[in-house]
Design an enzyme around this catalytic site. Structure first.
Site, PDB file in Angstrom:
ATOM      1  N   GLU A 168       0.887  -1.167   0.000  1.00  0.00           N
ATOM      2  CA  GLU A 168       0.000   0.000   0.000  1.00  0.00           C
ATOM      3  C   GLU A 168       0.915   1.204   0.000  1.00  0.00           C
ATOM      4  O   GLU A 168       1.505   1.552   1.020  1.00  0.00           O
ATOM      5  CB  GLU A 168      -0.919  -0.031   1.216  1.00  0.00           C
ATOM      6  CG  GLU A 168      -2.178   0.800   1.036  1.00  0.00           C
ATOM      7  CD  GLU A 168      -2.044   2.227   1.545  1.00  0.00           C
ATOM      8  OE1 GLU A 168      -1.625   3.102   0.753  1.00  0.00           O
ATOM      9  OE2 GLU A 168      -2.350   2.444   2.717  1.00  0.00           O
ATOM     10  N   CYS A 184      -1.891   9.088   2.671  1.00  0.00           N
ATOM     11  CA  CYS A 184      -1.690   8.522   1.334  1.00  0.00           C
ATOM     12  C   CYS A 184      -2.924   8.713   0.463  1.00  0.00           C
ATOM     13  O   CYS A 184      -2.810   8.797  -0.759  1.00  0.00           O
ATOM     14  CB  CYS A 184      -1.336   7.041   1.437  1.00  0.00           C
ATOM     15  SG  CYS A 184      -2.533   6.049   2.349  1.00  0.00           S
TER      16      CYS A 184
END
Length: 463
Positions: free
Chosen positions: A231, A265
Site C-alpha cells: 500500500e 496517502c
C-alpha cells in the site's frame, strides 16, 4: 550504524522515545517462536481467535487517552484529532473480526455424483507487517487483525517515528491472553528489516509506505516466491462538477487535503473545478484554509500541527517555490502563520492556482499541507487530468448527479472511487491501489484472500 532508534517529536524537537534495535539473537528467537506457535494457532477455531482479538481491542481502547497523547507527541497530529485514530482502529478491527467467519468459510461446489469437492482457505504461516508513522494504528490494523484471524502469526515492524504503537498493541494482545508468540514486534534497522524479509520463516510481507520503500520490499523478497502486499503513495484528485453542492465540496475536499497536515496517502493533493464554479470555489477554499490555526500539537486549540520533520517541510516548500517560479499563484501568506519557519517542521498551509501538470506539486506526491486547484471545462478534461499520474489510490467527484458521477468514476484509474466524500476507508470495502500505488488488497472479506492460500479437497466416495 547506531544501535538504537530515536523518535524526535516534531512538536519541540525533543527525543520522545529511544529504544535499542533488536539484535540478531532477538530476531532469531522471535521468528522461531512465531513459526513454532503458528502450528497450534492455525488449529484454533475462528470463534476463539475472534474472542481473543476482541478482548485485545477492548484492552486497547481502554487506554485511548494515553494512546492519543502518544500519537500527538510521536508524529505531530493535533491532540484534538488524535483520539479519532483509536476510534478508527476499533471500527476496522471489529468489522474484520466479524467478517472472518464468512471470509474464511470453505468454498462449497455444486454436487457431483460420486464426489465431494470443496476448497478450504488455509493460513500462510508467519506474516511480517511493516507499518508507517502517518496513521500508525489505522494502517497496521488493516493487516494485523485479518492475519491473526486467518490463523497466521504476526511479527510487526513499526516506523522508528512511532515505536510506542507496536508496544501498545503488544500490551493489548498480552492483556487479552493471546498465546505467546502469536503476535510480536521488533524494532528493526533497515538492514535488519531486509534480513527478516529474506528469512525462510516469513511467508508474507504486508508493507505500507512510500513507493521507493515498496520497491525495496519487492527486490528483497524476489526469488522467495512469497506474497507481498504493498500500500504505497497517492496523488489523489478531486473533481468538482458544475452541479456540485459548492459549500459541501469546499468543506470536504479542503479537509481531505489538509487533515493530518496533508500526511495521508489517500489525502486530496489536487483539485479540478469546473470553470462555472472555479472562482467561488477558490475564494471559499482560501478563506477556509486561512482559518486554520498552526500550532503545537499538544495545544487543544491547534487545528494544523507540524509535519513529521523539518526535511518533510522543506520538501513541500521546494514544490511550492518551484510552482510559483513557473507561474502558479500562492494564496496564503506564510507570515500570517506565526510558527511557520524554514528549518522546522512547522509549515503554513498553501493553496495554489494557475497550476499545470508541468509542476511537481501537481504530479509528485507532496505529503504535506498544500493543494493545487486547476480549472477545467468538461468531464472529459477532468478525467484526463485525474488519470495523468503514475499513482492511483483514490479519486473523488462532487456532484448532485450520481449517475453522471459514476460514469466519471468508471473511467478513473484508482482503487477507490468516492462521490461527495473523500479521504476515508470503509472497512467493508476493499482497500487497494493501481499503478504505483501498490498491489494487493486489505479490508473487506476480500482482504482475507491474500492472507490465506486455497487448498482443494477432491474426494471420491466408495462404490
Amino acid at each position: 550504524m547506531t544501535n538504537s532508534l530515536k523518535t524526535v517529536s516534531p512538536i519541540d524537537g525533543s527525543v520522545y522515545v529511544e529504544r535499542p534495535y533488536a539484535n540478531t539473537a532477538e530476531i532469531d528467537a522471535a521468528l522461531a517462536a512465531a513459526k513454532q506457535v503458528q502450528a497450534t494457532w492455525r488449529t484454533t477455531s475462528v470463534a476463539e481467535r475472534a474472542r481473543l482479538c476482541l478482548a485485545a481491542v477492548d484492552a486497547f481502547i481502554a487506554r485511548k487517552d494515553e494512546i492519543a497523547k502518544e500519537i500527538t507527541w510521536q508524529m505531530g497530529r493535533p491532540i484534538r484529532y488524535a483520539a479519532g485514530e483509536v476510534a478508527g482502529f476499533e471500527e476496522r478491527a471489529r468489522y474484520m473480526i466479524s467478517a472472518a467467519e464468512k471470509a474464511l468459510a470453505p468454498v462449497q461446489l455444486p454436487e457431483k455424483t460420486g464426489f465431494t469437492r470443496y476448497i478450504k482457505r488455509e493460513p500462510l504461516g508467519v506474516v511480517l507487517i511493516i507499518a508507517p508513522w502517518n496513521f500508525p494504528y489505522l494502517t497496521a490494523v488493516n493487516a494485523i487483525i485479518p492475519a491473526l484471524m486467518a490463523g497466521n502469526t504476526v511479527v510487526l515492524k513499526h516506523s522508528a517515528q512511532t515505536p510506542l504503537c507496536a508496544e501498545r498493541l503488544m500490551e493489548a494482545f498480552s492483556a487479552a491472553g493471546l498465546p505467546t508468540g502469536v503476535f510480536q514486534y521488533l524494532h528493526l534497522s533497515h538492514d535488519s528489516t531486509e534480513k527478516v524479509i529474506q528469512s525462510p520463516v516469513i511467508n508474507y510481507v504486508a508493507f505500507t509506505g512510500s513507493v521507493p520503500g515498496g520497491a525495496m520490499v519487492e527486490r528483497t523478497a524476489a526469488g522467495r516466491f512469497i506474497g507481498v502486499g504493498l500500500e504505497l503513495g497517492g496523488k489523489d484528485p478531486a473533481y468538482v462538477r458544475a452541479d456540485a453542492d459548492l459549500d459541501h465540496a469546499v468543506e470536504t475536499a479542503i479537509d481531505g487535503a489538509f487533515f493530518n497536515s496533508g500526511q495521508s496517502c489517500c489525502g486530496i493533493e489536487r483539485i479540478y473545478v469546473h470553470e462555472s464554479l472555479y472562482d467561488q470555489f477558490v475564494e471559499k477554499a482560501v478563506a477556509l484554509v486561512k482559518s486554520y490555526r498552526l500550532g503545537r500539537s499538544d495545544d487543544p486549540e491547534t487545528t494544523l500541527g507540524p509535519v513529521v520533520k523539518a526535511s518533510a517541510a522543506d520538501f513541500v516548500r521546494d514544490q511550492i517555490n518551484e510552482a510559483v517560479a513557473l507561474g502558479a499563484m500562492a494564496h496564503i501568506d506564510p507570515s500570517s502563520f506565526e510558527l511557520d519557519k524554514a528549518g522546522t517542521p512547522y509549515l503554513a498551509p498553501q493553496v495554489l492556482t494557475n497550476v499545470t501538470h508541468q509542476m511537481r506539486v501537481m504530479t509528485e506526491e507532496s505529503f504535506g499541507p498544500v493543494v493545487g486547484i486547476q480549472k477545467v471545462s468538461s468531464d472529459d478534461e477532468a478525467i484526463a487530468l485525474m488519470n495523468d499520474s503514475d499513482l492511483g489510490l483514490t479519486a473523488a467527484v462532487f456532484t448532485r448527479d450520481i449517475e453522471a458521477g459514476v460514469a466519471v468514476g468508471e473511467q478513473l484509474e484508482c482503487g477507490t472511487f468516492f462521490i461527495n466524500r473523500c479521504d476515508y476507508l470503509d472497512p467493508a470495502l476493499a482497500w487497494t491501489g493501481v499503478k504505483n500505488s501498490g498491489r494487493g488488497c486489505t479490508l473487506s472479506t476480500l482482504g482475507y484472500e491474500s492472507l490465506t492460500r486455497p487448498k482443494s479437497f477432491h474426494l471420491k466416495k466408495p462404490d
